[in-house]
Design an enzyme around this catalytic site. Structure first.
Site, PDB file in Angstrom:
ATOM      1  N   GLU A 141      -9.748  -3.580  -5.324  1.00 47.09           N
ATOM      2  CA  GLU A 141      -9.052  -3.730  -4.047  1.00 47.09           C
ATOM      3  C   GLU A 141      -9.905  -3.099  -2.942  1.00 47.09           C
ATOM      4  OE1 GLU A 141      -5.441  -1.431  -3.497  1.00 47.09           O
ATOM      5  OE2 GLU A 141      -4.493  -3.192  -2.608  1.00 47.09           O
ATOM      6  N   GLU A 183       5.217   0.578  -6.099  1.00 46.15           N
ATOM      7  CA  GLU A 183       4.696  -0.622  -5.419  1.00 46.15           C
ATOM      8  C   GLU A 183       3.226  -0.348  -5.175  1.00 46.15           C
ATOM      9  OE1 GLU A 183       6.313  -3.307  -4.691  1.00 46.15           O
ATOM     10  OE2 GLU A 183       8.436  -2.748  -4.697  1.00 46.15           O
ATOM     11  N   CYS A 213      -1.286  -4.806   1.078  1.00 46.89           N
ATOM     12  CA  CYS A 213      -1.284  -4.764  -0.398  1.00 46.89           C
ATOM     13  C   CYS A 213      -1.398  -6.144  -0.994  1.00 46.89           C
ATOM     14  CB  CYS A 213      -0.021  -4.068  -0.887  1.00 46.89           C
ATOM     15  SG  CYS A 213       1.467  -4.747  -0.158  1.00 46.89           S
ATOM     16  N   LYS A 259       7.725  11.476   2.388  1.00 45.84           N
ATOM     17  CA  LYS A 259       6.378  11.979   2.707  1.00 45.84           C
ATOM     18  C   LYS A 259       5.511  10.822   3.208  1.00 45.84           C
ATOM     19  CE  LYS A 259       2.366  12.629   0.868  1.00 45.84           C
ATOM     20  NZ  LYS A 259       1.552  12.391   2.080  1.00 45.84           N
TER      21      LYS A 259
HETATM   22  P1  NAD Z   1      -2.731   6.241  -1.591  1.00 44.65           P
HETATM   23  O1  NAD Z   1      -2.293   5.946  -2.988  1.00 44.65           O
HETATM   24  O2  NAD Z   1      -4.006   6.934  -1.385  1.00 44.65           O
HETATM   25  O3  NAD Z   1      -1.641   7.138  -0.843  1.00 44.65           O
HETATM   26  C1  NAD Z   1      -0.269   6.774  -0.823  1.00 44.65           C
HETATM   27  C2  NAD Z   1       0.562   8.032  -0.673  1.00 44.65           C
HETATM   28  O4  NAD Z   1       0.334   8.860  -1.811  1.00 44.65           O
HETATM   29  C3  NAD Z   1       0.217   8.858   0.564  1.00 44.65           C
HETATM   30  O5  NAD Z   1       1.394   9.405   1.099  1.00 44.65           O
HETATM   31  C4  NAD Z   1      -0.673   9.955  -0.006  1.00 44.65           C
HETATM   32  O6  NAD Z   1      -0.635  11.147   0.729  1.00 44.65           O
HETATM   33  C5  NAD Z   1      -0.073  10.160  -1.392  1.00 44.65           C
HETATM   34  N1  NAD Z   1      -1.024  10.700  -2.349  1.00 44.65           N
HETATM   35  C6  NAD Z   1      -2.379  10.530  -2.363  1.00 44.65           C
HETATM   36  N2  NAD Z   1      -2.926  11.215  -3.388  1.00 44.65           N
HETATM   37  C7  NAD Z   1      -1.910  11.832  -4.037  1.00 44.65           C
HETATM   38  C8  NAD Z   1      -1.831  12.696  -5.174  1.00 44.65           C
HETATM   39  N3  NAD Z   1      -2.910  13.078  -5.842  1.00 44.65           N
HETATM   40  N4  NAD Z   1      -0.607  13.125  -5.567  1.00 44.65           N
HETATM   41  C9  NAD Z   1       0.498  12.754  -4.886  1.00 44.65           C
HETATM   42  N5  NAD Z   1       0.491  11.970  -3.798  1.00 44.65           N
HETATM   43  C10 NAD Z   1      -0.695  11.495  -3.380  1.00 44.65           C
HETATM   44  O7  NAD Z   1      -2.654   4.848  -0.823  1.00 44.65           O
HETATM   45  P2  NAD Z   1      -3.029   4.551   0.691  1.00 44.65           P
HETATM   46  O8  NAD Z   1      -4.499   4.619   0.801  1.00 44.65           O
HETATM   47  O9  NAD Z   1      -2.182   5.379   1.594  1.00 44.65           O
HETATM   48  O10 NAD Z   1      -2.502   3.051   0.841  1.00 44.65           O
HETATM   49  C11 NAD Z   1      -3.205   1.967   0.396  1.00 44.65           C
HETATM   50  C12 NAD Z   1      -2.702   1.521  -0.962  1.00 44.65           C
HETATM   51  O11 NAD Z   1      -1.288   1.243  -0.905  1.00 44.65           O
HETATM   52  C13 NAD Z   1      -3.342   0.232  -1.409  1.00 44.65           C
HETATM   53  O12 NAD Z   1      -3.680   0.317  -2.763  1.00 44.65           O
HETATM   54  C14 NAD Z   1      -2.240  -0.797  -1.195  1.00 44.65           C
HETATM   55  O13 NAD Z   1      -2.368  -1.947  -1.982  1.00 44.65           O
HETATM   56  C15 NAD Z   1      -1.016  -0.014  -1.522  1.00 44.65           C
HETATM   57  N6  NAD Z   1       0.187  -0.634  -0.938  1.00 44.65           N
HETATM   58  C16 NAD Z   1       1.051  -1.297  -1.764  1.00 44.65           C
HETATM   59  C17 NAD Z   1       2.175  -1.941  -1.227  1.00 44.65           C
HETATM   60  C18 NAD Z   1       3.142  -2.686  -2.114  1.00 44.65           C
HETATM   61  O14 NAD Z   1       4.251  -2.980  -1.665  1.00 44.65           O
HETATM   62  N7  NAD Z   1       2.791  -3.018  -3.337  1.00 44.65           N
HETATM   63  C19 NAD Z   1       2.415  -1.883   0.146  1.00 44.65           C
HETATM   64  C20 NAD Z   1       1.509  -1.200   0.961  1.00 44.65           C
HETATM   65  C21 NAD Z   1       0.395  -0.569   0.408  1.00 44.65           C
END
Ligand code: NAD
Length: 495
Positions: A399, A266, A300, A190
């Site tokens: 963040e 992650e 991230c 997804k």
């Molecule tokens: P997010 O957590 O909002 O979304 C990530 C994924 O989760 C998306 O596919 C989204 O549709 C899904 N999602 C959102 N709400 C959900 C819910 N209630 N239930 C199930 N799925 C849900 O994150 P984002 O805004 O897409 O990305 C930014 C974040 O990702 C930052 O916090 C960043 O640090 C983190 N990140 C971490 C790494 C790592 O390797 N540690 C790498 C890249 C990004």
């Protein structure tokens, strides 16, 4: 095998924009016909629509993944043969590099050349690396008494749900797909609602490479619907998630309230860049600036907290400001652009609100500090440096996920390490010093999954990546990633 899909053509970018989800080896609309809009962050305009899958679509995708897994067409294929398919997929990603980079830039606004020379080849190399690795991984034989033999094998888990964010859409997907597919699992991927295009496109490339039908399904959709449905599905064996800490915790809850599926996370970060007075200030300035402004700070492990010896702070900030002012901000398709827009209106507003909060709570803006009004309705934010930050401020603890650096000073080395560790996160850290003993002490003391000494954000596929504390658990990249997608089976033979 080539797969037909409905796409939107006749656009200004010369690529076909995906519209449908990919389930059971073909492109399909969401069952209820719902769609979600795709917005180009460079202009703020909607450029297309893709299927907005919900729990009914997710259920079909999981069934299709389960059917393919149980058939053995992929899960029991000889590792040498899985290897060939993944290497072919890696080659296909590379040969579609321009198209995939265009799709990535349209979804998330990152500079096209960064996508073309960074994200896309890196995703291809990840898939190829795990393809190459999989026929070189052995099981074990236990040290048993002579009348018994215990054979210990790695087994694929079954159906893996991969939920990924929008900041590096294809690379983050590849970090999951490479090891999960190599190990013989079937996957439901997804992508984030902001960035479905490349995931949808590579599903067809995977089939062309020889991946059997149903082994890779891509459900575009919102987190609360498609994401949650995967997290709660009773027939998903494993969730591999990259995204925010807040949503990562939800996936642990979903697992606990459904089938106790395996979850690896992650998550976010607030990585410190610790600069000691004896460091090479030019190199440190370059590393700190690149470490916060790359990908417009939407990284991230972005080094968003600068923890610097007050003796060299001014000298360092001068150079960082010069770097920031030299970044060309604008159209991500322009070859000279170094800083594109943020991904969405929501993210734009969020980052600007953190900047306002910093200003109102006593931090001083050294450069930047606002949106780029001259660039119209695109989601642009100036590279911003705050001075006079204390580590208890919101801009030092939360963040921001934008091009915003918070500068905190220290008097002595132990204080620097204490500030570095004073965070809920533990993803990464940078340490800049020419004193080998201090470098070693800092590297051991900082609680983070990755510590870079006199460099930042370096990496390759053979080294694991992931966090301590609330930055998650489990590792992407390297052979350690295979652990997330396999379980050990012990078989005893009596003689
Ligand atoms: P997010 O957590 O909002 O979304 C990530 C994924 O989760 C998306 O596919 C989204 O549709 C899904 N999602 C959102 N709400 C959900 C819910 N209630 N239930 C199930 N799925 C849900 O994150 P984002 O805004 O897409 O990305 C930014 C974040 O990702 C930052 O916090 C960043 O640090 C983190 N990140 C971490 C790494 C790592 O390797 N540690 C790498 C890249 C990004």
């Amino acid at each position: 095998m080539a797969v037909a899909q409905q796409t939107q053509t006749g656009n200004a970018w010369g690529v076909e924009l995906p519209k449908q989800a990919f389930i059971g080896g073909r492109y399909v609309d969401a069952r209820d016909g719902k769609q979600l809009p795709c917005v180009f962050p460079g202009t703020g305009k909607t450029i297309g629509q893709v299927a907005a899958c919900d729990s009914a679509d997710v259920d079909v995708a999981v069934r299709s993944a389960r059917k393919s897994f149980d058939s053995g067409a992929w899960s029991r294929m000889a590792p040498q043969d899985r290897r060939k398919v993944l290497i072919k997929l890696s080659e296909l990603i590379l040969s579609h590099r321009d198209e995939l980079a265009t799709l990535e830039t349209l979804n998330v606004g990152k500079p096209f050349l960064n996508a073309k020379n960074g994200d896309i080849p890196s995703a291809a190399s990840c898939i190829g690396w795990f393809g190459e690795a999989i026929d070189k991984i052995y099981g074990e034989v236990g040290p048993t008494p002579a009348d018994l033999t215990a054979v210990i094998t790695r087994e694929p888990l079954g159906v893996v749900a991969a939920i990924v964010p929008w900041n590096y859409p294809l690379s983050m997907a590849a970090w999951k797909l490479g090891p999960a597919l190599a190990a013989g699992n079937s996957v439901v991927l997804k992508p984030a609602e902001q960035s479905p295009y490349t995931a949808l496109r590579i599903a067809a490339l995977a089939m062309e490479a020889g991946l059997p039908e149903g082994v890779l399904n891509v459900v575009s959709g919102y987190g609360e619907t498609a994401g949650q449905a995967l997290g709660r599905h009773m027939d998903v064996d494993c969730v591999t998630f990259t995204g925010s800490t807040e949503v990562g915790k939800l996936f642990m809850r979903y697992a606990g309230e459904s089938n106790a599926k395996r979850v690896s996370l992650e998550l976010g970060g607030k990585s410190p860049q610790v600069v000691l007075a004896d460091s090479d200030i030019d190199a440190a300035a370059q590393g700190v600036a690149a470490g916060i402004f790359a990908n417009a700070g939407q990284v991230c492990n972005a080094g968003s907290r600068l923890i610097v010896d007050r003796a060299v702070k001014d000298e360092l900030l001068d150079r960082i400001v010069k770097y920031a002012k030299g970044l060309r901000i604008g159209d991500p398709f322009h070859a000279d652009t170094k800083l594109g827009p943020l991904v969405s209106q929501e993210q734009h507003a969020r980052v600007l609100s953190y900047i306002e909060h910093g200003k109102q709570h006593g931090a001083k803006v050294v450069t930047g500090g606002g949106r780029v009004a001259a660039l119209g309705e695109g989601f642009f934010v100036e590279p911003t440096v705050f001075d006079g930050v204390t580590n208890d401020m919101k801009i030092a603890q939360e963040e921001i996920f934008g091009p915003v650096l918070s500068t905190i000073t220290f008097k002595d080395f132990d204080e620097a390490l204490a500030i570095a560790n004073d965070t809920i996160y533990g993803l990464a850290a940078g340490v800049w010093t020419n004193d080998i003993r201090k470098a070693q002490r800092a590297a051991k003391a900082i609680r983070a999954g990755v510590v870079w000494v006199n460099c930042f954000d370096r990496g390759n596929m053979s080294v694991p990546f992931g966090g301590f504390k609330q930055s998650g658990h489990g590792r992407d990249k390297s052979l350690h990633a295979i652990d997330k997608y396999t379980d050990w089976k012990a078989v005893w033979y009596a003689s």
